[in-house]
Design an enzyme around this catalytic site. Structure first.
Site: not given
Ligand SMILES: *[C@@H]1O[C@H](CO)[C@@H](O)[C@H](O)[C@H]1NC(C)=O
Ligand SMILES: *[C@@H]1O[C@H](CO)[C@@H](O)[C@H](O)[C@H]1NC(C)=O
Ligand SMILES: [Zn+2]
Length: 418
Positions: A179-180, A237, A255, A306, A308
């Site tokens: 995730h960016a 993201r 996903r 990942h 947070y």
């Protein structure tokens, strides 16, 4: 001449920093809808205003009495706050002004040092040349190769870290930057590799691990998205692939794996943050990761990083069923989290993701597990919402140090398996 140089220096600094102006006055709120009316209110708001869901990443994942972190655009803040009061929906302000916190995320620029600074966030071009350099300088411990290309044709690289023995060693696969916007994640993968090369031959436990195991580390999976989060939208993201019939861009890489794909906790709408893609593994970045796990012999553990919320999660996400080795995974997670806490007292929760956060399908840890990698973990690093995705650089070191202890526990466990 002098003026030209000064100007160049100025331009370089400006280019290296994410534009924050677009977020001036945005607030991040935490709220907890306690009943159906309040949930309905939240749905209506999200329908009219472009709200950025931080945790969970989309409205569909919000349930009664679960906590929600939202970035609200400046122009809507007072409106929404007063409506929240009317609805009786209590809320805390996590971040009062997103732009200010964004600027504070970076330490003062350190121009004097020529060494790679692991306590800073790095742009993709810096990470790319860092990989080449660290591999070239440590040929007996590190090799690197390309595992695929991103949607925008960039190379996705993997580092193999471990003492060359000629034999196939048990291997731990670890990826970061799926995730960016979760910048602490690539920072951790880089830290891990640094620690490996710096402590090999010095630290007994790391030396044993690198003699007996290999680590496959992908520092940034979602390269296009990562770059976009540096240049256009700090809170991006998804991937950057174009979708048919809409201007909405990108798929949620976590996903898009082929694990009960898109059956729960994911969206079929390309405009959503949890869009599952047009089919499983539609994303080149996802296919690249899955291909390595399919082809590489000896992968015993899968770890994905990942942020947070400070959690250590394991399968399943797509169902409330427990895995056959639930007790063992729960034991390992408990011990890993305990080791992590010993350093700075940072508390993590742990357990099967469906129970601990929410059910969702198409995740990489579930897919790896079902493929046969029976030790599969997702880490959500610091913090618990004070800064969220804007974790300051001053926290890179403590975050990485404590996370090393958790990874060290898992790796030692894997190395000692019969
Ligand atoms: C949510 O919390 C409130 C207050 O603690 C409680 O009255 C309510 O029953 C809870 N609702 C659900 C669905 O758990
Ligand atoms: C070696 O590394 C491990 C794990 O990172 C750490 O717990 C330990 O304190 C280190 N030992 C020394 C002597 O630095
Ligand atoms: Zn994530």
């Amino acid at each position: 001449m002098m003026e030209a140089l000064l100007l160049l220096g100025f331009v370089a600094v400006v280019v290296g920093t994410v534009p924050g102006g677009q977020y001036a006055g945005d607030k991040v709120l935490r709220l907890k809808p306690e009943n159906e009316q309040q949930l309905q209110f939240l749905r209506e708001v999200a329908h009219t205003v472009k709200i950025d869901f931080w945790q969970p990443p989309s409205l569909e994942l919000v349930t009664t009495n679960s906590s929600v972190d939202l970035r609200v655009p400046a122009g809507w803040v007072s409106d929404i706050q007063s409506q929240l009061e009317k609805t009786g929906l209590k809320h805390d302000v996590l971040i009062d002004d997103v732009k200010t916190v964004m600027e504070k995320q970076f330490d003062q620029v350190d121009l004097s040092s020529t060494r790679y600074n692991y306590e800073k966030y790095h742009e993709w071009i810096e990470i790319e040349s860092w990989m080449a350099k660290i591999a070239t300088e440590n040929p007996r411990l590190i090799s690197w190769f390309r595992i695929g290309r991103s949607y925008e044709h960039r190379n996705i690289f993997i580092l193999r870290v471990g003492k060359r023995t000629g034999a196939t060693k048990p291997t731990i696969f670890m990826d970061c930057g799926m995730h960016a916007r979760e910048w602490i994640s690539p920072a951790f993968c880089q830290w891990f590799v640094k620690e490996a090369v710096e402590s090999y031959g010095k630290n007994c436990s790391m030396t044993t691990l690198l003699n007996n195991l290999d680590f496959l580390v992908v520092p940034v999976v979602n390269v296009d998205g990562y770059i976009y989060s540096w240049t256009k939208d700090r809170f991006w993201r998804k991937t950057r692939s174009r979708n048919r019939g809409t201007v909405c861009v990108g798929t949620d890489a976590n996903r898009n794996f082929n694990a009960k794909w898109c059956s729960v906790g994911a969206s079929r709408n390309p405009c959503d943050e949890t869009y599952c893609g047009s089919h499983a593994e539609s994303e080149l970045e996802v296919k690249a990761v899955a291909n390595v796990i399919r082809k590489y012999k000896g992968i015993k553990a899968y770890i994905t990083i990942h942020s947070y919320s400070q959690m250590c999660l394991f399968p399943y996400s797509y169902t409330y069923s427990l895995t056959s080795n639930y007790k063992e995974l729960n034991f390992i997670a408990r011990k890993a989290v305990k080791a992590l806490k010993n350093l700075h007292g940072t508390q993590y929760t742990y357990g099967p993701a469906a129970f601990i956060i929410y059910p969702s399908a198409g995740g990489s840890d579930d897919w790896a597990f079902d493929f046969g990698v029976k030790y599969s973990f997702t880490f959500e690093l610091r913090d618990t919402g004070k800064y969220g995705f804007l974790l300051p650089e001053s926290q890179i070191k403590p975050t990485c140090e404590e996370t090393m202890l958790a990874i060290n526990y898992i790796a030692t466990y894997i190395a000692n398996l019969p």
